[in-house]
Design a protein around this motif. Structure first.
Motif, PDB file in Angstrom:
ATOM      1  N   LEU A 169       6.963  -3.084  -6.811  1.00 37.55           N
ATOM      2  CA  LEU A 169       6.596  -1.708  -7.145  1.00 37.55           C
ATOM      3  C   LEU A 169       5.074  -1.646  -7.185  1.00 37.55           C
ATOM      4  O   LEU A 169       4.446  -2.260  -8.056  1.00 37.55           O
ATOM      5  CB  LEU A 169       7.194  -1.301  -8.494  1.00 37.55           C
ATOM      6  CG  LEU A 169       6.722   0.030  -9.088  1.00 37.55           C
ATOM      7  CD1 LEU A 169       6.909   1.196  -8.125  1.00 37.55           C
ATOM      8  CD2 LEU A 169       7.432   0.310 -10.410  1.00 37.55           C
ATOM      9  N   ILE A 170       4.493  -0.930  -6.242  1.00 33.36           N
ATOM     10  CA  ILE A 170       3.041  -0.772  -6.155  1.00 33.36           C
ATOM     11  C   ILE A 170       2.707   0.626  -6.653  1.00 33.36           C
ATOM     12  O   ILE A 170       3.008   1.626  -5.985  1.00 33.36           O
ATOM     13  CB  ILE A 170       2.518  -0.956  -4.720  1.00 33.36           C
ATOM     14  CG1 ILE A 170       3.076  -2.238  -4.089  1.00 33.36           C
ATOM     15  CG2 ILE A 170       0.992  -0.948  -4.706  1.00 33.36           C
ATOM     16  CD1 ILE A 170       2.669  -3.512  -4.772  1.00 33.36           C
ATOM     17  N   VAL A 171       2.108   0.701  -7.821  1.00 34.44           N
ATOM     18  CA  VAL A 171       1.754   1.991  -8.417  1.00 34.44           C
ATOM     19  C   VAL A 171       0.336   2.340  -7.971  1.00 34.44           C
ATOM     20  O   VAL A 171      -0.616   1.634  -8.282  1.00 34.44           O
ATOM     21  CB  VAL A 171       1.840   1.929  -9.942  1.00 34.44           C
ATOM     22  CG1 VAL A 171       1.415   3.257 -10.557  1.00 34.44           C
ATOM     23  CG2 VAL A 171       3.260   1.563 -10.378  1.00 34.44           C
ATOM     24  N   GLY A 172       0.228   3.442  -7.222  1.00 28.49           N
ATOM     25  CA  GLY A 172      -1.050   3.824  -6.634  1.00 28.49           C
ATOM     26  C   GLY A 172      -1.165   3.285  -5.224  1.00 28.49           C
ATOM     27  O   GLY A 172      -2.030   2.456  -4.935  1.00 28.49           O
ATOM     28  N   ALA A 173      -0.292   3.733  -4.331  1.00 30.00           N
ATOM     29  CA  ALA A 173      -0.183   3.142  -2.990  1.00 30.00           C
ATOM     30  C   ALA A 173      -0.404   4.146  -1.875  1.00 30.00           C
ATOM     31  O   ALA A 173      -0.054   3.884  -0.731  1.00 30.00           O
ATOM     32  CB  ALA A 173       1.197   2.492  -2.830  1.00 30.00           C
ATOM     33  N   LEU A 202      -6.494   0.315  -0.698  1.00 26.84           N
ATOM     34  CA  LEU A 202      -5.988  -0.972  -1.159  1.00 26.84           C
ATOM     35  C   LEU A 202      -4.504  -0.933  -1.487  1.00 26.84           C
ATOM     36  O   LEU A 202      -3.754  -1.849  -1.125  1.00 26.84           O
ATOM     37  CB  LEU A 202      -6.778  -1.437  -2.379  1.00 26.84           C
ATOM     38  CG  LEU A 202      -8.283  -1.671  -2.188  1.00 26.84           C
ATOM     39  CD1 LEU A 202      -8.902  -2.168  -3.492  1.00 26.84           C
ATOM     40  CD2 LEU A 202      -8.570  -2.637  -1.060  1.00 26.84           C
ATOM     41  N   GLY A 203      -4.064   0.106  -2.184  1.00 24.63           N
ATOM     42  CA  GLY A 203      -2.650   0.201  -2.543  1.00 24.63           C
ATOM     43  C   GLY A 203      -1.750   0.329  -1.331  1.00 24.63           C
ATOM     44  O   GLY A 203      -0.679  -0.292  -1.261  1.00 24.63           O
ATOM     45  N   LEU A 204      -2.174   1.125  -0.370  1.00 31.56           N
ATOM     46  CA  LEU A 204      -1.413   1.277   0.879  1.00 31.56           C
ATOM     47  C   LEU A 204      -1.326  -0.051   1.611  1.00 31.56           C
ATOM     48  O   LEU A 204      -0.256  -0.435   2.111  1.00 31.56           O
ATOM     49  CB  LEU A 204      -2.082   2.329   1.759  1.00 31.56           C
ATOM     50  CG  LEU A 204      -1.464   2.567   3.137  1.00 31.56           C
ATOM     51  CD1 LEU A 204      -0.073   3.175   3.012  1.00 31.56           C
ATOM     52  CD2 LEU A 204      -2.374   3.482   3.973  1.00 31.56           C
ATOM     53  N   ALA A 205      -2.444  -0.765   1.676  1.00 27.85           N
ATOM     54  CA  ALA A 205      -2.457  -2.059   2.349  1.00 27.85           C
ATOM     55  C   ALA A 205      -1.577  -3.073   1.633  1.00 27.85           C
ATOM     56  O   ALA A 205      -0.930  -3.918   2.272  1.00 27.85           O
ATOM     57  CB  ALA A 205      -3.888  -2.575   2.464  1.00 27.85           C
ATOM     58  N   LEU A 206      -1.538  -3.018   0.295  1.00 23.85           N
ATOM     59  CA  LEU A 206      -0.625  -3.888  -0.452  1.00 23.85           C
ATOM     60  C   LEU A 206       0.824  -3.617  -0.068  1.00 23.85           C
ATOM     61  O   LEU A 206       1.603  -4.555   0.166  1.00 23.85           O
ATOM     62  CB  LEU A 206      -0.803  -3.663  -1.954  1.00 23.85           C
ATOM     63  CG  LEU A 206      -1.945  -4.362  -2.662  1.00 23.85           C
ATOM     64  CD1 LEU A 206      -2.055  -3.857  -4.094  1.00 23.85           C
ATOM     65  CD2 LEU A 206      -1.760  -5.869  -2.656  1.00 23.85           C
ATOM     66  N   ALA A 207       1.188  -2.349  -0.024  1.00 20.97           N
ATOM     67  CA  ALA A 207       2.556  -1.998   0.358  1.00 20.97           C
ATOM     68  C   ALA A 207       2.883  -2.513   1.755  1.00 20.97           C
ATOM     69  O   ALA A 207       3.958  -3.086   1.995  1.00 20.97           O
ATOM     70  CB  ALA A 207       2.748  -0.486   0.281  1.00 20.97           C
ATOM     71  N   ALA A 208       1.959  -2.327   2.688  1.00 26.29           N
ATOM     72  CA  ALA A 208       2.179  -2.771   4.066  1.00 26.29           C
ATOM     73  C   ALA A 208       2.316  -4.286   4.154  1.00 26.29           C
ATOM     74  O   ALA A 208       3.155  -4.811   4.903  1.00 26.29           O
ATOM     75  CB  ALA A 208       1.029  -2.291   4.952  1.00 26.29           C
ATOM     76  N   GLU A 209       1.505  -5.003   3.381  1.00 25.73           N
ATOM     77  CA  GLU A 209       1.553  -6.469   3.429  1.00 25.73           C
ATOM     78  C   GLU A 209       2.864  -6.996   2.856  1.00 25.73           C
ATOM     79  O   GLU A 209       3.466  -7.936   3.406  1.00 25.73           O
ATOM     80  CB  GLU A 209       0.362  -7.052   2.679  1.00 25.73           C
ATOM     81  CG  GLU A 209       0.265  -8.564   2.704  1.00 25.73           C
ATOM     82  CD  GLU A 209      -0.048  -9.173   4.064  1.00 25.73           C
ATOM     83  OE1 GLU A 209      -0.048 -10.415   4.167  1.00 25.73           O
ATOM     84  OE2 GLU A 209      -0.290  -8.407   5.026  1.00 25.73           O
ATOM     85  N   TYR A 210       3.330  -6.402   1.776  1.00 20.00           N
ATOM     86  CA  TYR A 210       4.613  -6.856   1.232  1.00 20.00           C
ATOM     87  C   TYR A 210       5.772  -6.520   2.161  1.00 20.00           C
ATOM     88  O   TYR A 210       6.728  -7.310   2.282  1.00 20.00           O
ATOM     89  CB  TYR A 210       4.830  -6.309  -0.184  1.00 20.00           C
ATOM     90  CG  TYR A 210       4.199  -7.205  -1.219  1.00 20.00           C
ATOM     91  CD1 TYR A 210       4.788  -8.411  -1.571  1.00 20.00           C
ATOM     92  CD2 TYR A 210       2.986  -6.871  -1.815  1.00 20.00           C
ATOM     93  CE1 TYR A 210       4.205  -9.261  -2.486  1.00 20.00           C
ATOM     94  CE2 TYR A 210       2.389  -7.719  -2.739  1.00 20.00           C
ATOM     95  CZ  TYR A 210       3.006  -8.915  -3.065  1.00 20.00           C
ATOM     96  OH  TYR A 210       2.412  -9.770  -3.965  1.00 20.00           O
ATOM     97  N   ILE A 223       8.589  -0.277  -3.422  1.00 19.00           N
ATOM     98  CA  ILE A 223       8.516   1.080  -3.965  1.00 19.00           C
ATOM     99  C   ILE A 223       7.042   1.366  -4.164  1.00 19.00           C
ATOM    100  O   ILE A 223       6.342   0.634  -4.873  1.00 19.00           O
ATOM    101  CB  ILE A 223       9.265   1.200  -5.302  1.00 19.00           C
ATOM    102  CG1 ILE A 223      10.717   0.745  -5.148  1.00 19.00           C
ATOM    103  CG2 ILE A 223       9.203   2.638  -5.825  1.00 19.00           C
ATOM    104  CD1 ILE A 223      11.424   0.530  -6.484  1.00 19.00           C
ATOM    105  N   GLY A 224       6.551   2.403  -3.512  1.00 21.03           N
ATOM    106  CA  GLY A 224       5.148   2.769  -3.638  1.00 21.03           C
ATOM    107  C   GLY A 224       5.016   4.153  -4.227  1.00 21.03           C
ATOM    108  O   GLY A 224       5.807   5.044  -3.909  1.00 21.03           O
ATOM    109  N   THR A 225       4.024   4.341  -5.094  1.00 22.20           N
ATOM    110  CA  THR A 225       3.884   5.656  -5.716  1.00 22.20           C
ATOM    111  C   THR A 225       2.659   6.391  -5.210  1.00 22.20           C
ATOM    112  O   THR A 225       1.639   5.796  -4.871  1.00 22.20           O
ATOM    113  CB  THR A 225       3.800   5.564  -7.260  1.00 22.20           C
ATOM    114  OG1 THR A 225       2.501   5.128  -7.662  1.00 22.20           O
ATOM    115  CG2 THR A 225       4.872   4.654  -7.813  1.00 22.20           C
ATOM    116  N   VAL A 226       2.791   7.713  -5.175  1.00 23.16           N
ATOM    117  CA  VAL A 226       1.694   8.626  -4.874  1.00 23.16           C
ATOM    118  C   VAL A 226       1.554   9.571  -6.059  1.00 23.16           C
ATOM    119  O   VAL A 226       2.464   9.699  -6.875  1.00 23.16           O
ATOM    120  CB  VAL A 226       1.952   9.406  -3.577  1.00 23.16           C
ATOM    121  CG1 VAL A 226       2.075   8.460  -2.395  1.00 23.16           C
ATOM    122  CG2 VAL A 226       3.212  10.269  -3.686  1.00 23.16           C
TER     123      VAL A 226
END
Length: 228
Positions: free
Chosen positions: A6-10, A14-22, A30-33
Motif C-alpha cells: 500500500l503506497i500512500v501518496g502515489a 516518487l510515489g508513482l515510481a514506487l508503485a510502478a517498481e513494486y 494499492i496506491g492512493t491519490v
C-alpha cells in the motif's frame, strides 16, 4: 501468495515510481491519490491487469483515513509505505507564516503517523511499515541551514516515528524511515543529482532487504544508515 504494498501518496513522482517498481517486481499494489482528478497512477492501473488498485484519501483528514481503513476491510498489507512531503518555499523560519508552518508540519509529520496508527492492524507481524523521510530531517547533518520549515517537519517526522517504535516496542514489524536522495522532482528541483529512475529502485531494494528485521532504521536509497 503474492505480496501487497500500500503506497500512500502515489499519484506522481516518487510515489508513482514506487508503485510502478513494486508492480514490476510482481507485487499487488494499492496506491492512493488525494483528489478525484485522473492521474498517472490511474493510467498505470489501466495497464496493470488488475494488480493495481487506486484509492482516494487526503491524509490530512482523519475521517478519510478511517474511511480508507474501512474500505480495505480485512486485506493483508505486507508493506505500508507513506510518501508525503510539501515544502512551501525556502524561507527563513521567522518569515514563515503561522498557517504555512502548520500546513507543512501537519502534512509531513502528523498525518503520516495518523495513517500508520490507523492502518497498522492490516500489516502482519512480519510486515513492513515505512515513511519517506529526507536527509534534511537529520539534525547532525544540518550544517548549511535553509528550508527551515521543511527540515523541521522531517525532523519532527523522524522523532514521531521513534515515539511510535518505542510505543510498540513489542511488535515485530520492520520500521523504516527512508531518504530517497536529492531527486529531480518538483520538491528537489531540476538541478538535483538523481533522477527518479536512479533513486526509486534503490529505495525499493533497501525496503525489501530489511523485510523481517524488527525495529526502526533510518536508511538512504543505497541502504546506508542516515545519522539522526
Amino acid at each position: 501468495m503474492t505480496s501487497t504494498a500500500l503506497i500512500v501518496g502515489a499519484s506522481r513522482t516518487l510515489g508513482l515510481a514506487l508503485a510502478a517498481e513494486y508492480l514490476r517486481l510482481g507485487w499487488n499494489v494499492i496506491g492512493t491519490v488525494r483528489g478525484a482528478d485522473r492521474t498517472e497512477l490511474h493510467d498505470l492501473a489501466d495497464k496493470s491487469e488488475g494488480r493495481l488498485l487506486v484509492e482516494t484519501v487526503d491524509i490530512t483528514q482523519p475521517d478519510q483515513i478511517a474511511a480508507l481503513r474501512d474500505r480495505l476491510g480485512d486485506r493483508t498489507i505486507d508493506l505500508l509505505f507513506v510518501n508525503a512531503g510539501i515544502t512551501r518555499g525556502n524561507v527563513p523560519i521567522a518569515d514563515v507564516a503561522t498557517d504555512t508552518f502548520a500546513e507543512v508540519l501537519i502534512t509531513n509529520a502528523l498525518s503520516p503517523l495518523r495513517v500508520i496508527e490507523t492502518l497498522r492492524p492490516l500489516v502482519p507481524a512480519n510486515g513492513t511499515i515505512g515513511i519517506m523521510s529526507s536527509r534534511q530531517g537529520s539534525l547532525s547533518l544540518n550544517t548549511n541551514g535553509g528550508q527551515d520549515a521543511y527540515r523541521a517537519s522531517k525532523s519532527a517526522l523522524n522523532q514521531l516515528m521513534r515515539c511510535y517504535a518505542a510505543r510498540y516496542a513489542d511488535d515485530s514489524h520492520t520500521l523504516l524511515l527512508v531518504n530517497p536522495g536529492w531527486v529531480q522532482t518538483d520538491l528537489g528541483g531540476p538541478g538535483a543529482p538523481l533522477t527518479i529512475d536512479e533513486s526509486i529502485p534503490g529505495v525499493v531494494a533497501t525496503i525489501n532487504a530489511q523485510a523481517g528485521k524488527p525495529g526502526l532504521q533510518f536508511l538512504d536509497y543505497q541502504g546506508e544508515t542516515v545519522p539522526w
